[in-house]
Design an enzyme around this catalytic site. Structure first.
Site, PDB file in Angstrom:
ATOM      1  N   ASP A 261      56.779  36.829  85.254  1.00 34.65           N
ATOM      2  CA  ASP A 261      57.092  35.400  85.805  1.00 34.65           C
ATOM      3  C   ASP A 261      57.007  35.389  87.288  1.00 34.65           C
ATOM      4  O   ASP A 261      57.025  36.593  87.995  1.00 34.65           O
ATOM      5  CB  ASP A 261      58.654  35.430  85.463  1.00 34.65           C
ATOM      6  CG  ASP A 261      58.840  34.942  84.148  1.00 34.65           C
ATOM      7  OD1 ASP A 261      57.923  34.992  83.301  1.00 34.65           O
ATOM      8  OD2 ASP A 261      60.005  34.783  83.694  1.00 34.65           O
TER       9      ASP A 261
ATOM     10  N   HIS B  59      56.226  28.207  83.760  1.00 33.63           N
ATOM     11  CA  HIS B  59      57.363  28.476  84.226  1.00 33.63           C
ATOM     12  C   HIS B  59      58.216  27.627  84.881  1.00 33.63           C
ATOM     13  O   HIS B  59      59.407  27.672  85.550  1.00 33.63           O
ATOM     14  CB  HIS B  59      57.273  29.733  85.053  1.00 33.63           C
ATOM     15  CG  HIS B  59      58.649  30.485  85.044  1.00 33.63           C
ATOM     16  ND1 HIS B  59      59.382  30.916  84.422  1.00 33.63           N
ATOM     17  CD2 HIS B  59      59.120  31.378  86.131  1.00 33.63           C
ATOM     18  CE1 HIS B  59      60.263  31.623  84.393  1.00 33.63           C
ATOM     19  NE2 HIS B  59      60.340  31.775  85.674  1.00 33.63           N
TER      20      HIS B  59
ATOM     21  N   HIS C  49      58.123  40.991  86.472  1.00 34.96           N
ATOM     22  CA  HIS C  49      57.751  39.980  87.459  1.00 34.96           C
ATOM     23  C   HIS C  49      56.523  40.317  88.316  1.00 34.96           C
ATOM     24  O   HIS C  49      56.751  41.669  88.687  1.00 34.96           O
ATOM     25  CB  HIS C  49      58.911  39.816  88.342  1.00 34.96           C
ATOM     26  CG  HIS C  49      60.252  39.018  87.603  1.00 34.96           C
ATOM     27  ND1 HIS C  49      60.933  39.887  86.779  1.00 34.96           N
ATOM     28  CD2 HIS C  49      60.649  37.742  87.645  1.00 34.96           C
ATOM     29  CE1 HIS C  49      61.862  38.854  86.154  1.00 34.96           C
ATOM     30  NE2 HIS C  49      61.548  37.641  86.622  1.00 34.96           N
TER      31      HIS C  49
ATOM     32  N   HIS D  62      61.669  27.511  90.902  1.00 39.72           N
ATOM     33  CA  HIS D  62      62.602  28.255  90.175  1.00 39.72           C
ATOM     34  C   HIS D  62      63.882  27.737  90.565  1.00 39.72           C
ATOM     35  O   HIS D  62      64.712  28.329  91.419  1.00 39.72           O
ATOM     36  CB  HIS D  62      62.424  29.622  90.766  1.00 39.72           C
ATOM     37  CG  HIS D  62      62.733  30.831  89.670  1.00 39.72           C
ATOM     38  ND1 HIS D  62      63.838  31.074  89.255  1.00 39.72           N
ATOM     39  CD2 HIS D  62      61.952  31.407  88.751  1.00 39.72           C
ATOM     40  CE1 HIS D  62      64.085  32.069  88.436  1.00 39.72           C
ATOM     41  NE2 HIS D  62      62.803  32.350  87.867  1.00 39.72           N
TER      42      HIS D  62
END
Length: 245
Positions: free
Chosen positions: A54, A105, A200, A109
């Site tokens: 991610d 994604h 990640h 964020h």
């Protein structure tokens, strides 16, 4: 009584809206997710493990992951942020050119503190379009930031033709205390055949430099899987069950 009735109905309406917004977030809990939504949990072929990353693409860290993965002969799925892919389109193209899978994604964020269904739909679609431009085909997967799935995010993914997938094992590799050994131990504690691993390839939303812990753990994690006879690859090869409508 008459004067208070509109307030009561309004309150009920607000509660219903809030439930519709945050209700799906219960899927974040590993126990209920594994039992009730194996597709959302990323469960697939018991002879395989899906490897996912991610928060990229990040020119300071992602190329290191590509180098190590290439040396291991492993391909993975990269859940990218739209705003980062827009800044580094050439890196997105490189990920795809080296045989990896790109997935969505979200644009940024962010945590979903309040309902924003139109913005969710717009941002998921915008990111999916960038991903399609980078890899030459429409993406298949969506993973919400922080793994928090809301009604708006779920609807946005479905509108974009994406399947939502979280994970069944993670490395807690976003913390300042993370090491290669700790990441390996965290993943190994819950990884089973058919599982999906979350790591990640960027420290964009974690402690500075934390990506090095995940990078250092990769060879041992892949080795652990191979010793157990498990193939490691992207979600596209994992055949996850279809999540509930």
């Amino acid at each position: 009584m008459t004067a208070s009735r509109p307030l009561t109905l309004a309150a009920l309406g607000s509660l219903a809206a809030a439930a519709g917004h945050i209700g799906p977030a219960a899927g974040w809990l590993p126990g209920p997710r594994a039992l009730l939504w194996p597709g959302l949990d990323g469960r697939g072929d018991p002879g395989r493990v899906a490897l996912t990353f991610d928060d990229g693409p990040d020119p300071d860290s992602t190329p290191h992951f590509l180098r190590v993965l290439d040396g291991l002969g492993v391909r993975a799925t990269f859940f990218v942020l739209g705003e980062r892919l827009a800044r580094h389109p050439e890196l997105g193209r490189r990920i795809a050119a080296e045989g990896h899978e790109l997935a969505v994604h979200g644009w940024r964020h962010e945590r979903p503190w309040r309902p924003r269904p139109l913005a969710d739909r717009r941002e998921v679609a915008r990111t999916a379009e960038l991903v399609a431009g980078a890899q030459g085909r429409w993406p298949r997967w969506y993973r919400p930031p922080y793994g928090i799935l809301t009604g708006g995010r779920w609807a946005a993914a479905r509108a974009a033709g994406l399947r939502t997938v979280l994970w069944s094992a993670w490395g807690r590799d976003w913390t300042a205390e993370a090491t290669a050994d700790s990441v390996r131990a965290e993943v190994s504690a819950s990884l089973r055949g058919g599982g999906t691993v979350l790591l990640h390839d960027s420290d964009a939303t974690g402690a500075p430099g934390c990506w090095r812990a995940a990078l250092g753990a990769l060879p041992a994690l892949v080795g652990d899987c191979r010793v157990r006879g498990l193939l490691v690859g992207p979600l596209a090869e994992h055949r996850t069950p279809t999540p509930p409508e």
